[in-house]
Design an enzyme around this catalytic site. Sequence first.
Site, PDB file in Angstrom:
ATOM      1  N   GLY A 123      39.585  39.094  45.362  1.00 22.65           N
ATOM      2  CA  GLY A 123      39.853  39.654  46.681  1.00 22.65           C
ATOM      3  C   GLY A 123      39.373  41.079  46.833  1.00 22.65           C
ATOM      4  N   ASP A 143      33.784  38.658  35.332  1.00 29.65           N
ATOM      5  CA  ASP A 143      34.867  37.781  35.792  1.00 29.65           C
ATOM      6  C   ASP A 143      34.648  36.416  35.153  1.00 29.65           C
ATOM      7  OD1 ASP A 143      36.561  35.985  37.347  1.00 29.65           O
ATOM      8  OD2 ASP A 143      36.722  37.595  38.809  1.00 29.65           O
ATOM      9  N   LEU A 164      39.494  31.129  49.210  1.00 27.44           N
ATOM     10  CA  LEU A 164      38.641  31.318  50.375  1.00 27.44           C
ATOM     11  C   LEU A 164      39.330  32.062  51.514  1.00 27.44           C
ATOM     12  CD1 LEU A 164      36.813  27.866  50.471  1.00 27.44           C
ATOM     13  CD2 LEU A 164      36.290  29.920  49.143  1.00 27.44           C
ATOM     14  N   ARG A 220      40.626  34.920  51.325  1.00 25.65           N
ATOM     15  CA  ARG A 220      40.473  36.367  51.192  1.00 25.65           C
ATOM     16  C   ARG A 220      39.221  36.783  50.411  1.00 25.65           C
ATOM     17  NH1 ARG A 220      43.603  34.007  47.835  1.00 25.65           N
ATOM     18  NH2 ARG A 220      43.656  34.499  45.622  1.00 25.65           N
ATOM     19  N   CYS A 238      49.056  36.528  43.295  1.00 24.61           N
ATOM     20  CA  CYS A 238      48.945  36.190  44.706  1.00 24.61           C
ATOM     21  C   CYS A 238      49.540  34.811  44.981  1.00 24.61           C
ATOM     22  CB  CYS A 238      47.489  36.228  45.146  1.00 24.61           C
ATOM     23  SG  CYS A 238      46.752  37.876  45.147  1.00 24.61           S
ATOM     24  N   CYS A 297      51.420  60.289  26.655  1.00 28.55           N
ATOM     25  CA  CYS A 297      50.627  59.078  26.875  1.00 28.55           C
ATOM     26  C   CYS A 297      49.802  58.763  25.629  1.00 28.55           C
ATOM     27  CB  CYS A 297      49.714  59.265  28.084  1.00 28.55           C
ATOM     28  SG  CYS A 297      48.592  57.866  28.374  1.00 28.55           S
TER      29      CYS A 297
END
Length: 256
Positions: free
Chosen positions: A40, A61, A70, A72, A189, A246
């Site tokens: 997205g 990816d 599809l 987004r 999502c 950190c």
Amino acid sequence: MTLTDRQLDRYARHIVLKEIGGAGQVKLARANVTVIGAGGIGCPAIQYLTAAGVGRLRLIDDDVVSLSNLQRQVLFGTGDIGRHKVEVAQQAAARLNPELILECVSQRIDAGNVAELIGDCDLVLDGCDNFATRLTVSDHCTRAHVPLVSAALGQFQGQIGTFRGWEADKPCYRCFVGDAFDADDCDTCAEQGVLGAMAGLVGSWAAMEAVRAIVGFGPDPAGKVHVLDGLTPVLRTIRIVKDPGCRACGAGVLSS
């Protein structure tokens, strides 16, 4: 490097901006950007970085297109279901700008391969969907002194931040989210839902921040996270303080 007549015409609307101009467009043409995630956030980011004239993109990816994407993920169509996202994104980017040098990697990033997969680049734009990958990418960018634009999306909200944690006064992404949680525990999502148009807003904004970091226009955004609430709608900016403890960029790490 000199822009050709064709490039001067293609990027004319950039070049007339005094904050970018011909020199800024040359910086974009020379830039090497790695994009993590062709979902997205990645879909609009890839489109705008390609259209902006970024010279080289590496897309990472390991996912394939599904019907639920599809709503987004606007680079993909119904006929692309089952295909690797990076393959479809590569073809779409080539249609947008044939001058682009684009490399696609259909693998999942982890601590063992992050340096190899990201490679030697000028900036990383991370739009992936889980904390484990985000922290792995952030830690590598801090070690390698590579600026990181990190963008996240969920329901009606988006977040965009730029991080240069190796600098003494700048936080890294780990300073922002910490590490006192299960890095694989991230809302999806599928579980929480997401407004499709928010992906367009956040991905486009992430692309703008990448262009800003490459060209150098406007105030320095490093160490700030912009939070966009699309339900209200309202925008707020949070300044992130560097965490001296950190384990990626704290005082002990930087001085070692």
